[in-house]
Design an enzyme around this catalytic site. Sequence first.
Site, PDB file in Angstrom:
ATOM      1  N   ASP A 212      -7.394  34.124 -13.368  1.00  0.00           N
ATOM      2  CA  ASP A 212      -8.339  33.062 -12.981  1.00  0.00           C
ATOM      3  C   ASP A 212      -7.682  31.692 -12.755  1.00  0.00           C
ATOM      4  OD1 ASP A 212     -10.568  34.710 -12.919  1.00  0.00           O
ATOM      5  OD2 ASP A 212     -11.199  34.265 -14.959  1.00  0.00           O
TER       6      ASP A 212
ATOM      7  N   LYS B  83     -16.336  38.547 -23.022  1.00  0.00           N
ATOM      8  CA  LYS B  83     -16.724  37.823 -21.801  1.00  0.00           C
ATOM      9  C   LYS B  83     -17.387  38.767 -20.795  1.00  0.00           C
ATOM     10  CE  LYS B  83     -13.487  34.052 -22.338  1.00  0.00           C
ATOM     11  NZ  LYS B  83     -12.260  33.377 -21.903  1.00  0.00           N
ATOM     12  N   LYS B  84     -16.913  40.028 -20.751  1.00  0.00           N
ATOM     13  CA  LYS B  84     -17.527  41.009 -19.844  1.00  0.00           C
ATOM     14  C   LYS B  84     -18.957  41.325 -20.293  1.00  0.00           C
ATOM     15  CE  LYS B  84     -13.451  43.470 -18.104  1.00  0.00           C
ATOM     16  NZ  LYS B  84     -12.828  44.778 -17.907  1.00  0.00           N
TER      17      LYS B  84
ATOM     18  N   LYS C 216     -19.221  31.295 -11.735  1.00  0.00           N
ATOM     19  CA  LYS C 216     -18.361  32.472 -11.559  1.00  0.00           C
ATOM     20  C   LYS C 216     -19.221  33.736 -11.403  1.00  0.00           C
ATOM     21  CE  LYS C 216     -14.498  34.929 -13.550  1.00  0.00           C
ATOM     22  NZ  LYS C 216     -13.741  35.226 -14.748  1.00  0.00           N
TER      23      LYS C 216
ATOM     24  N   ASP D  41     -13.080  48.670 -13.764  1.00  0.00           N
ATOM     25  CA  ASP D  41     -11.644  48.436 -13.699  1.00  0.00           C
ATOM     26  C   ASP D  41     -11.465  47.377 -12.630  1.00  0.00           C
ATOM     27  OD1 ASP D  41      -8.971  48.751 -14.405  1.00  0.00           O
ATOM     28  OD2 ASP D  41      -8.593  50.112 -12.750  1.00  0.00           O
ATOM     29  N   SER D  42     -10.723  46.366 -12.967  1.00  0.00           N
ATOM     30  CA  SER D  42     -10.591  45.276 -12.010  1.00  0.00           C
ATOM     31  C   SER D  42      -9.187  44.716 -12.055  1.00  0.00           C
ATOM     32  CB  SER D  42     -11.622  44.181 -12.313  1.00  0.00           C
ATOM     33  OG  SER D  42     -11.557  43.819 -13.673  1.00  0.00           O
TER      34      SER D  42
ATOM     35  N   GLY E 293      -7.084  36.276 -17.509  1.00  0.00           N
ATOM     36  CA  GLY E 293      -6.280  36.953 -16.485  1.00  0.00           C
ATOM     37  C   GLY E 293      -5.715  35.986 -15.460  1.00  0.00           C
TER      38      GLY E 293
ATOM     39  N   ARG F 283     -14.004  45.943 -24.868  1.00  0.00           N
ATOM     40  CA  ARG F 283     -14.031  45.102 -26.077  1.00  0.00           C
ATOM     41  C   ARG F 283     -13.974  43.620 -25.683  1.00  0.00           C
ATOM     42  NH1 ARG F 283     -11.694  49.671 -27.749  1.00  0.00           N
ATOM     43  NH2 ARG F 283     -12.546  50.540 -29.673  1.00  0.00           N
TER      44      ARG F 283
END
Length: 201
Positions: free
Chosen positions: A159, A12-13, A179, A73-74, A157, A9
């Site tokens: 960043d 940005k991804k 990025k 997953d990161s 996160g 959701r």
Amino acid sequence: MTKLLVASRNAKKLGELRRILEAEGIEGVEVVGLADVEEFPEAPETAPDFEGNAVAKARDAVAATGLPTIADDSGIAVDALNGMPGVLSARWSGKHGDDEANLDLVLAQLSDTPDERMGAAFVCAAALVLPDGTETVVRGEWRGSLVRERRGANGFGYDPIFVPEGGTRTSAELSPAEKDADSHRGRALRSLLPDLRKLAG
């Protein structure tokens, strides 16, 4: 037009994958997110590694929607914390997705660590699962080091405290295009490009 679901959701991804596909000239794929499909129960992320969580998320989404799905997953692996927070990155402080609390906790845990031992890597595992059961899992890593003061307003996160190797700005001070070119997620997603080209036909 092939619909490709990103099991997230996080706008940005979705934007990141759209920009990568556009930069590569891949047309014929429409990227949609979980907000664009009917809701389905999402299993908790319980695998001990990024790859396991990514594949599980993608399989669930394909089973529920019938759409080819990318899930990732990161997180961040901090050298001085023996690779933690790792898969627990988003909920390191105990509450899922509380970026500020997570940052505060990591910085507190590193308060006695000398600057030269502040190495870390962002890690991303991305899984592409197709309705026919084909599964491709890739991994991207972005090495760098952590700084003690948050800098920058882009990203999310960890960043604001991560400076990529060879750079002077934090990940949150980079433009989205800068990025994308280097990030762990950008690297993982680009590893999936041959499969995405096939999907686009």
